[in-house]
Design a protein around this motif. Structure first.
Motif, mmCIF file in Angstrom:
data_model
loop_
_atom_site.group_PDB
_atom_site.id
_atom_site.type_symbol
_atom_site.label_atom_id
_atom_site.label_comp_id
_atom_site.label_asym_id
_atom_site.label_seq_id
_atom_site.Cartn_x
_atom_site.Cartn_y
_atom_site.Cartn_z
ATOM 1 N N THR A 1 0.835 -1.205 0.000
ATOM 2 C CA THR A 1 0.000 0.000 0.000
ATOM 3 C C THR A 1 0.869 1.254 0.000
ATOM 4 O OG1 THR A 1 -1.767 -1.168 1.161
ATOM 5 C CG2 THR A 1 -1.805 1.246 1.256
ATOM 6 N N ILE A 2 1.871 1.271 0.845
ATOM 7 C CA ILE A 2 2.756 2.441 0.965
ATOM 8 C C ILE A 2 3.521 2.672 -0.337
ATOM 9 C CG2 ILE A 2 4.835 3.316 2.127
ATOM 10 C CD1 ILE A 2 3.772 1.763 4.663
ATOM 11 N N ILE A 3 4.089 1.618 -0.888
ATOM 12 C CA ILE A 3 4.873 1.745 -2.123
ATOM 13 C C ILE A 3 3.985 2.211 -3.271
ATOM 14 C CG2 ILE A 3 6.245 0.480 -3.835
ATOM 15 C CD1 ILE A 3 7.124 -1.345 -1.396
ATOM 16 N N TYR B 1 14.380 1.040 -0.640
ATOM 17 C CA TYR B 1 14.522 0.256 0.598
ATOM 18 C C TYR B 1 13.217 -0.475 0.929
ATOM 19 C CZ TYR B 1 18.715 3.107 1.336
ATOM 20 O OH TYR B 1 19.920 3.727 1.191
ATOM 21 N N LEU B 2 12.111 0.254 0.779
ATOM 22 C CA LEU B 2 10.805 -0.355 1.063
ATOM 23 C C LEU B 2 10.546 -1.532 0.134
ATOM 24 C CD1 LEU B 2 8.699 2.900 1.548
ATOM 25 C CD2 LEU B 2 9.433 1.327 3.343
ATOM 26 N N MET B 3 10.923 -1.375 -1.137
ATOM 27 C CA MET B 3 10.736 -2.460 -2.107
ATOM 28 C C MET B 3 11.610 -3.658 -1.760
ATOM 29 S SD MET B 3 10.359 -0.180 -5.588
ATOM 30 C CE MET B 3 10.157 -1.542 -6.718
ATOM 31 N N ASP B 4 12.829 -3.418 -1.257
ATOM 32 C CA ASP B 4 13.704 -4.515 -0.844
ATOM 33 C C ASP B 4 13.083 -5.305 0.303
ATOM 34 O OD1 ASP B 4 15.586 -3.810 -2.751
ATOM 35 O OD2 ASP B 4 16.881 -2.721 -1.335
ATOM 36 N N VAL B 5 12.541 -4.590 1.282
ATOM 37 C CA VAL B 5 11.900 -5.263 2.422
ATOM 38 C C VAL B 5 10.656 -6.008 1.941
ATOM 39 C CG1 VAL B 5 10.736 -4.922 4.639
ATOM 40 C CG2 VAL B 5 12.791 -3.589 4.091
ATOM 41 N N ASP C 1 6.039 -9.588 -4.657
ATOM 42 C CA ASP C 1 6.479 -9.547 -6.036
ATOM 43 C C ASP C 1 6.530 -8.088 -6.477
ATOM 44 O OD1 ASP C 1 7.009 -9.878 -8.720
ATOM 45 O OD2 ASP C 1 5.185 -10.996 -9.172
ATOM 46 N N VAL C 2 7.745 -7.544 -6.611
ATOM 47 C CA VAL C 2 7.897 -6.129 -6.966
ATOM 48 C C VAL C 2 7.395 -5.819 -8.367
ATOM 49 C CG1 VAL C 2 9.756 -5.645 -5.325
ATOM 50 C CG2 VAL C 2 10.313 -6.429 -7.622
ATOM 51 N N ASP C 3 7.284 -6.817 -9.234
ATOM 52 C CA ASP C 3 6.775 -6.586 -10.587
ATOM 53 C C ASP C 3 5.284 -6.266 -10.601
ATOM 54 O OD1 ASP C 3 9.284 -7.032 -11.693
ATOM 55 O OD2 ASP C 3 8.936 -9.189 -11.922
#
Length: 167
Positions: free
Chosen positions: A128-130, A151-155, A162-164
């Motif tokens: 939600t934050i990202i 950094y948030l995406m790494d965590v 899934d960052v995609d």
């Protein structure tokens, strides 16, 4: 003893008009459901992601990011048309929700929920934050949180996200 007001209409015409207007409303309500179902079916046919054999991969209401662009344009046209017809935002949102449900979307009240772990809840919160940061960036808004998005995406990814599928 409390005062009670009772309204009695001696005007048979008024009652006849009431009955006629109720019947007309009921008739339109039924056709509204049919029209919503028809529109929902066309949204599914246009925007659902399906395999070569026609098997549903992802329904239109779950599309994200670039996959959602055509749908976003259609939603904008829907809102524009409803607004021009004199409907307010609340009514428009209710109709859109009914269309989603007619397409197979299950509201929170209809879903089976499970107890989520702290990591699962944290992953959902990070998503939600990202996505909020992405939306702000797309709107051209200056956002200090953008500095920490990586950094948030790494965590998020370390927790199994899934960052995609972000953005």
């Amino acid at each position: 003893m409390e005062n009670q007001n009772v309204v009695i209409s001696n005007n048979g015409n008024a009652y006849s008009n009431l009955v006629s207007s109720r019947q007309a409303l009921i008739k339109v309500a039924k056709s509204t459901g049919e029209l919503i179902g028809n529109y929902a079916g066309n949204l599914c046919a246009t925007f659902n992601v399906v395999s070569a054999t026609g098997e549903l991969i992802k329904p239109w209401y779950e599309l994200k990011g670039k996959d959602r662009q055509g749908l976003k344009l259609e939603r904008d046209e829907f809102v524009k048309g409803m607004t021009e017809a004199g409907y307010g935002r609340g009514t428009i949102d209710v109709y859109w929700q009914r269309i989603k449900e007619a397409s197979g979307y299950q509201t929170t009240g209809n879903r089976v929920t499970a107890n989520l772990s702290t990591d699962d809840k944290t992953q959902a919160d990070l998503k939600t934050i990202i996505n909020r940061i992405f939306k702000a960036e797309e709107a051209g808004e200056e956002c200090k949180a953008s500095e920490f998005k990586g950094y948030l995406m790494d965590v998020f990814q370390a927790l199994g996200g899934d960052v995609d599928n972000l953005g």
